[in-house]
Design a protein around this motif. Structure first.
Motif, PDB file in Angstrom:
ATOM      1  N   GLU A  63      26.713  49.351 -14.750  1.00 19.62           N
ATOM      2  CA  GLU A  63      27.767  49.776 -15.668  1.00 19.62           C
ATOM      3  C   GLU A  63      27.409  49.434 -17.110  1.00 19.62           C
ATOM      4  N   LEU A  64      26.833  48.249 -17.318  1.00 19.40           N
ATOM      5  CA  LEU A  64      26.386  47.879 -18.669  1.00 19.40           C
ATOM      6  C   LEU A  64      25.404  48.912 -19.213  1.00 19.40           C
ATOM      7  N   VAL A  67      27.291  53.022 -18.469  1.00 13.03           N
ATOM      8  CA  VAL A  67      28.562  53.287 -19.146  1.00 13.03           C
ATOM      9  C   VAL A  67      28.531  52.790 -20.593  1.00 13.03           C
ATOM     10  N   GLU A  68      28.046  51.573 -20.762  1.00 15.87           N
ATOM     11  CA  GLU A  68      28.047  50.975 -22.094  1.00 15.87           C
ATOM     12  C   GLU A  68      26.819  51.347 -22.916  1.00 15.87           C
ATOM     13  N   GLY A  69      25.835  51.958 -22.283  1.00 22.14           N
ATOM     14  CA  GLY A  69      24.672  52.470 -23.009  1.00 22.14           C
ATOM     15  C   GLY A  69      23.645  51.430 -23.424  1.00 22.14           C
ATOM     16  N   LEU A  70      23.681  50.256 -22.797  1.00 25.68           N
ATOM     17  CA  LEU A  70      22.683  49.239 -23.121  1.00 25.68           C
ATOM     18  C   LEU A  70      21.385  49.539 -22.390  1.00 25.68           C
ATOM     19  N   ALA A  75      20.950  44.436 -21.688  1.00 29.56           N
ATOM     20  CA  ALA A  75      21.882  43.937 -20.679  1.00 29.56           C
ATOM     21  C   ALA A  75      21.492  42.527 -20.254  1.00 29.56           C
ATOM     22  N   TRP A  78      22.476  40.042 -22.871  1.00 34.36           N
ATOM     23  CA  TRP A  78      23.917  39.766 -22.834  1.00 34.36           C
ATOM     24  C   TRP A  78      24.276  38.811 -21.701  1.00 34.36           C
TER      25      TRP A  78
END
Length: 131
Positions: A63-64, A67-70, A75, A78
């Motif tokens: 999802e990171l 969806v979040e575009g990392l 990721a 983070w």
């Protein structure tokens, strides 16, 4: 007491002792089997729990990225020092339904070669599985 009576009593005592020892061995074997079963059940439960939590971690990493575009390297950054790029790639594969890495996983590993050093995962060969 006659010799025959002494022999009969000795045989009876020997049979009783043998029976007592046999029962003790059977009881011990039952206890050992029960304990071994407890170990195997606990290990199986642990393995299932690890598999489930690793799948959840992989889904969150996906999802990171999706969806979040990392990027994979971002990721990992983070996530602090809790996961390496190689581990993140493995976790994402676990979250993938068919078990095969998607093209974006291979691309992330290839594209994030420079992120290895900045993510602190270092290590030669961390991206070599991309082919």
């Amino acid at each position: 007491m006659s010799q025959q009576t002494i022999k009969q009593q000795a045989r009876r005592t020997a049979r009783e002792m043998a029976e007592k020892r046999r029962k003790e061995r059977e009881e011990r074997e039952r206890r050992v089997i029960d304990l071994a079963e407890q170990v195997m059940v606990a290990i199986g439960q642990r393995d299932a729990a690890v598999a489930e939590t690793e799948k959840r971690a992989g889904e969150a990493l996906r999802e990171l990225i999706e969806v979040e575009g990392l990027s994979l390297g971002e990721a990992v950054e983070w996530c602090g020092e809790t996961v390496t790029v190689r581990e993140a790639t493995r976790l994402r594969r676990l979250a993938n339904a068919d078990g095969e890495p998607s093209d974006d996983v291979r691309d992330d590993v290839r594209d994030d070669g420079a992120a290895l050093a900045s993510a602190g995962s270092g290590g030669a060969g961390a991206g070599t599985s991309a082919g």
